[in-house]
Design a protein around this motif. Structure first.
Motif: not given
Length: 408
Positions: A239, A99, A194, A222, A196, A96
């Motif tokens: 990822a 990214l 993103i 992720t 998660d 993360i």
């Protein structure tokens, strides 16, 4: 001059709790979210057998492991990712951060409550952080309207939404309709997301939906071994990049990885091949965990709600987000004006360890806290789960917390 970077609150509270245990104080460990379940025996054996692997892998990760991860997540919930679009690293946390580092300048949209590291990572990467407000009434979920409003007030050309569900610290997830509405806003503004989903496999109903299914153009999912496989200290994250993302992003991620972590530990990658080999063979292990976590979570929730604490029943993972707003007047009379002060009083008076809501993006005055219900030993797989027999520390800690509230 040095950067001012505070220690992660979750890691800090774990260290402080251990110090209290070493002093022989009775402590109820609700502060640190570490799975009590051991990895499956064949995965443990694979790690032991892989100690001969002392070589580096490629930055992106072992090719066969990436194939396994892509197939595993397709089997689990239909998430479509090619092996060449999977990146393996020492934990999803560094992925993360990588990214965020890969983008030059962006508005990073973070719901509150949110995991403690999103904001600090975005700030370290030089981004502008926008906190998205949520509410008890909306189950601490961001809405499409809130996301739309935040995007129209952004300062940077690019925007990144960080979505986490089932959530840390709230244990809640999103419905199909909610994900579709958020995806529509993301698509309209071309934002990167993103997602998660580190707790996705611990969805209590085993019905987890990946955001990439609704917004495949610019979503990065992720995940990793730490939660569903009980292997947090092994540090193995992944990822999964959607095909619609620019090739330059993957190139940047590999460049960042090559200059920082080099690769995930190869023995752990070898063990991960076994963990990710086939979802069908691991399914019963995961369902065993979710059955136990659901039972504990609902037990805790019921006791806390009956004591007047506002908390939603958990839907995944192993967290509850507690709202003590109904007791704000009593807290003020005791001179407790912040969530940090509230958690300190609970720790000093009852030995109950909670993480204050301030760590999750709230104003200091909001009386909230996260409770991680994992202070138990892994029970035998062939026995029904009993709170008193298998989780006495949790039942004792909840009782102590309830007594504290009733004495306010």
């Amino acid at each position: 001059m040095y950067r001012k970077v505070e220690q992660s609150q979750t890691l800090f509270i774990n260290t402080q709790t251990q110090k209290m245990v070493d002093q022989n104080r009775e402590v109820f460990r609700f502060g640190f979210g570490q799975s009590p379940f051991m990895p499956p025996q064949d995965v443990q054996s694979a790690l032991g057998n892989a100690t001969v692997h002392k070589e580096y892998s490629s930055v992106q990760g072992d090719p066969e492991l990436r194939e396994h991860i892509a197939r595993f997540h397709f089997q689990h919930n239909g998430l479509r990712t090619r092996a060449e679009d999977v990146l393996v690293a020492p934990g999803s946390k560094i992925l993360i951060f990588s990214l965020l580092m890969a983008v030059e300048k962006a508005d990073v949209l973070i719901p509150a409550p949110a995991w403690v590291s999103y904001g600090p990572q975005a700030q370290l990467a030089g981004h502008h952080v926008i906190t998205l407000p949520t509410s008890w009434e909306k189950r601490w979920r961001i809405t499409a309207d809130a996301l739309q409003k935040a995007v129209t007030s952004k300062k940077c050309p690019d925007s990144i939404l960080i979505l986490n569900y089932p959530g840390n610290p709230d244990g809640l997830t999103y419905s199909r309709e909610e994900l579709m509405e958020l995806a529509h806003v993301a698509r309209t503004h071309g934002m990167m997301v993103i997602s998660d989903e580190i707790y996705g496999l611990l969805d209590h109903k085993n019905t987890h939906l990946s955001f990439a299914a609704f917004y495949p153009e610019r979503t990065i999912t992720t995940t990793g071994l730490s939660k569903w496989c009980g292997a947090g200290g092994w540090r193995l994250g992944a990822a999964l990049l959607s095909e619609g993302l620019e090739p330059e992003l993957k190139e940047a991620l590999l460049g960042i990885g090559s200059e920082t972590y080099s690769c995930a530990p190869v023995p752990v990658q070898m063990a991960a091949k076994v963990a990710y080999q086939d979802y069908a063979t691991i399914k019963s292990y995961i369902h065993w965990q979710t059955r136990i976590l659901k039972a504990i979570g609902h037990y805790c929730c019921e006791k806390l709600v009956n004591a007047g604490i506002k908390v939603h029943p958990p839907e995944g993972g192993f967290y509850l987000f507690l709202d003590f707003s109904e007791f704000q007047d009593q807290l003020k009379k005791r001179g407790i004006a912040t969530s940090t002060a509230m958690c300190s009083a609970l720790l000093d008076e009852k030995g109950v360890v909670l993480l204050p809501s301030q760590a999750f993006g709230f104003e200091p005055s909001f009386p909230g806290a996260r409770l991680a219900y994992v202070d138990f030993d892994e029970p035998p797989s062939d026995l029904p789960f009993d709170m008193k027999a298998h989780a006495p520390k949790i039942s004792g800690g909840i009782r102590a917390l309830v007594d504290w509230v009733r004495d306010l």
